[in-house]
Design a protein around this motif. Structure first.
Motif, PDB file in Angstrom:
ATOM      1  N   GLY A 334       0.794  -1.224   0.000  1.00 58.21           N
ATOM      2  CA  GLY A 334       0.000   0.000   0.000  1.00 58.21           C
ATOM      3  C   GLY A 334       0.822   1.268   0.000  1.00 58.21           C
ATOM      4  O   GLY A 334       0.265   2.376  -0.014  1.00 58.21           O
ATOM      5  N   GLU A 471      -2.597 -12.581   3.877  1.00 61.75           N
ATOM      6  CA  GLU A 471      -2.684 -11.254   4.503  1.00 61.75           C
ATOM      7  C   GLU A 471      -2.544 -10.152   3.462  1.00 61.75           C
ATOM      8  O   GLU A 471      -3.303  -9.164   3.467  1.00 61.75           O
ATOM      9  N   SER A 472      -1.591 -10.299   2.542  1.00 63.58           N
ATOM     10  CA  SER A 472      -1.399  -9.292   1.492  1.00 63.58           C
ATOM     11  C   SER A 472      -2.568  -9.281   0.521  1.00 63.58           C
ATOM     12  O   SER A 472      -2.959  -8.218   0.017  1.00 63.58           O
ATOM     13  N   GLU A 474      -5.693  -9.748   1.189  1.00 66.58           N
ATOM     14  CA  GLU A 474      -6.779  -8.973   1.794  1.00 66.58           C
ATOM     15  C   GLU A 474      -6.462  -7.475   1.751  1.00 66.58           C
ATOM     16  O   GLU A 474      -7.349  -6.648   1.458  1.00 66.58           O
ATOM     17  N   GLN A 475      -5.219  -7.107   2.031  1.00 68.27           N
ATOM     18  CA  GLN A 475      -4.844  -5.697   1.971  1.00 68.27           C
ATOM     19  C   GLN A 475      -5.017  -5.147   0.556  1.00 68.27           C
ATOM     20  O   GLN A 475      -5.546  -4.041   0.367  1.00 68.27           O
ATOM     21  N   TYR A 476      -4.586  -5.918  -0.422  1.00 66.97           N
ATOM     22  CA  TYR A 476      -4.718  -5.460  -1.813  1.00 66.97           C
ATOM     23  C   TYR A 476      -6.169  -5.424  -2.268  1.00 66.97           C
ATOM     24  O   TYR A 476      -6.547  -4.593  -3.104  1.00 66.97           O
ATOM     25  N   GLN A 478      -8.662  -4.450  -0.495  1.00 71.55           N
ATOM     26  CA  GLN A 478      -9.171  -3.160  -0.028  1.00 71.55           C
ATOM     27  C   GLN A 478      -8.593  -2.001  -0.842  1.00 71.55           C
ATOM     28  O   GLN A 478      -9.303  -1.065  -1.214  1.00 71.55           O
TER      29      GLN A 478
END
Length: 502
Positions: A334, A471-472, A474-476, A478
């Motif tokens: 991010g 984990e990455s 899910e971040q991506y 969003q």
């Protein structure tokens, strides 16, 4: 089998021609490349001299034979990959009437609107499966007819770039279906030139060349070419295909469920399609494959690797590409709240907008150039992911993606692709791009294999598989939602700024 037999793949790109000498086991014995100039006489114009292609291809082939030391009669076949869409007009003596108008020439916006008005957007999609875009060949033909009518009247036939070079090597005129699909004149499902389009747009049907399959035998090397290059007059020449179709062949994208991501100057997401019957609304390109009876769907990011090269040359020209990526991935996912949209020269998929321009959103005083670099890499990958999302929405399963081109040279960037795409990303052992696809077409044409799939099983080998990190992912997920909002919120601003870009 005698391993001392070879085929040649000729990849006629926009900036250079690359030739590969490949043995029966798919090993590259030698390669050579030669570059040629681009001409930009006016804003939006992009042209090349077809004779430059011929001269440099002959020079590259001569160097290839000399460098490899192989016997001329050991080269059994040769085929082509080529830059798509470029218009080459030939007269009665089969000589070029003008420079070729290339795929990245944007002078034909008026002609695109004319095509849509005369044919109708729905009818055009039903026949050609694609929207009228400046890059395609048909708008260029109409532009010449309108602005250079005397030249148009003298035109005997039009060809695409690789087809002209192949004609000069063999004396035979033809065009394969995968390249013809990018002209906007081919009935994609029926695999014939559309008489309806030709008639309604007032174009002569004789101007269209004969159509053949990519594996079709189209002649042998002419004696004068053999003498100049060191090739044999017994070397068989096969039609070949469009660069993206050949890239898909070289990556083994030859069956349902196979998807490829290619990051070069532009970026391509390509997925195999078994039928020519589906109709899309034009968000993705829909073309005939180099594999007989097959098709592919394709989304395009105009400034993929170009965006990273622009960032590097503008803000830190001394750093290498590898070091830039290495430093960028040291920044968290991010880019600490910084987003980039790679619309430096407009965008193709999913927006087809020539006026939109890039943005950095969320700039903070704490950001360094490495946050900016990370944001550029992520923004390019988000743009490619838009094409993958369209494929998924159409019912495609995208569980793994073969990554080729410059973006596949960095393990760190491959990981970002896996995380953004939420799919396993495959790196090939010996990736040679469209040139290898052309060589594989020649190998099948020579009868070394019964099918391109059989050839791919022997030639295309997996080197590494990169799995997404939950984990990455899910971040991506969003961040991607925010990225998709940027276009709608900057589109009007980009148009207001257009007059100041002159």
């Amino acid at each position: 089998m005698d391993p001392m037999e070879y085929v040649i793949g000729v990849d006629l790109g926009t900036s250079a021609v690359k030739v590969l000498l490949v043995d029966r086991n798919g090993r590259v014995k030698a390669d050579c490349s030669e570059s040629y100039p681009l001409y930009h006489d006016r804003s939006g114009y992009s042209e090349q001299n077809p004779e430059d292609w011929v001269g440099k291809t002959l020079a590259a082939l001569k160097k290839l034979i000399q460098k490899s030391g192989v016997r001329p009669d050991a080269v059994k076949g040769l085929s082509f990959s080529g830059q798509m869409h470029g218009l080459v007009l030939l007269d009665e003596q089969a000589r070029p009437l003008r420079r070729a108008i290339l795929w990245n020439d944007t002078r034909t916006s008026e002609e695109c609107r004319e095509i849509e008005a005369v044919i109708g957007k729905d009818s055009l999609l039903a026949i050609c499966k694609n929207r009228a875009l400046e890059g395609f060949t048909l708008p260029k033909l109409l532009w010449v007819k309108k602005h250079e009518p005397d030249l148009y009247k003298r035109a005997r036939v039009f060809l695409l770039p690789k087809d002209y070079v192949r004609f000069r090597l063999t004396g035979q005129i033809a065009m394969d279906y995968s390249d013809a699909a990018g002209t906007l004149l081919l009935d994609i499902a029926k695999k014939v030139w559309s008489s309806d389009l030709l008639e309604k747009l007032g174009l002569d049907s004789h101007i269209c060349p004969p159509l053949v399959e990519s594996e079709a035998f189209v002649g042998t090397i002419r004696p004068e070419v053999a003498e100049e290059t060191g090739l044999s007059t017994t070397t068989k020449v096969f039609a070949g295909g469009a660069d993206n179709a050949c890239g898909a062949v070289g990556a083994g994208v030859l069956s349902e469920g196979k998807t490829m991501c290619s990051i070069g100057t532009s970026g391509v997401v390509l997925s195999y399609e078994s039928t020519g019957e589906r109709v899309f609304s034009g968000e993705v390109h829909y073309f005939n494959h180099a594999k007989p009876g097959a098709y592919y769907l394709m989304g395009v990011t105009l400034a993929a690797g170009y965006s990273l090269d622009w960032f590097r040359s503008t803000f830190d020209g001394d750093i290498s590409f590898g070091e830039l990526v290495k430093q960028a991935v040291g920044v968290p996912v991010g880019a600490r709240g910084l987003l980039f949209t790679p619309y430096l020269v407009g965008e193709r998929t999913p927006h087809a907008d020539g006026d939109i321009r890039g943005s950095f959103i969320g700039i903070d005083a704490s950001h360094t150039k490495w946050e900016f670099a990370r944001a550029v890499i992520e923004g390019i990958t988000f743009s490619l992911h838009e094409s993958i999302e369209i494929l998924k929405q159409s019912g495609k399963s995208v569980e793994s993606v073969v990554s080729i081109g410059g973006g596949a040279k960095s393990g760190e960037w491959l990981q970002i692709q896996a995380d953004v795409f939420d799919a396993a990303v495959v790196k090939l052992k010996n990736e040679q791009g469209p040139g290898m696809g052309a060589a594989m077409i020649a190998a099948c044409g020579c009868g070394w294999f019964d099918s391109l799939e059989e050839c791919a099983a022997a030639f295309v080998q997996v080197g590494q598989v990169i799995q997404p990190r939950p984990e990455s992912v899910e971040q991506y997920r969003q961040l991607f939602a925010v990225y998709r909002d940027v276009y709608e919120n900057t589109r009007a601003l980009s148009r207001q700024l257009k007059e100041f870009r002159k």
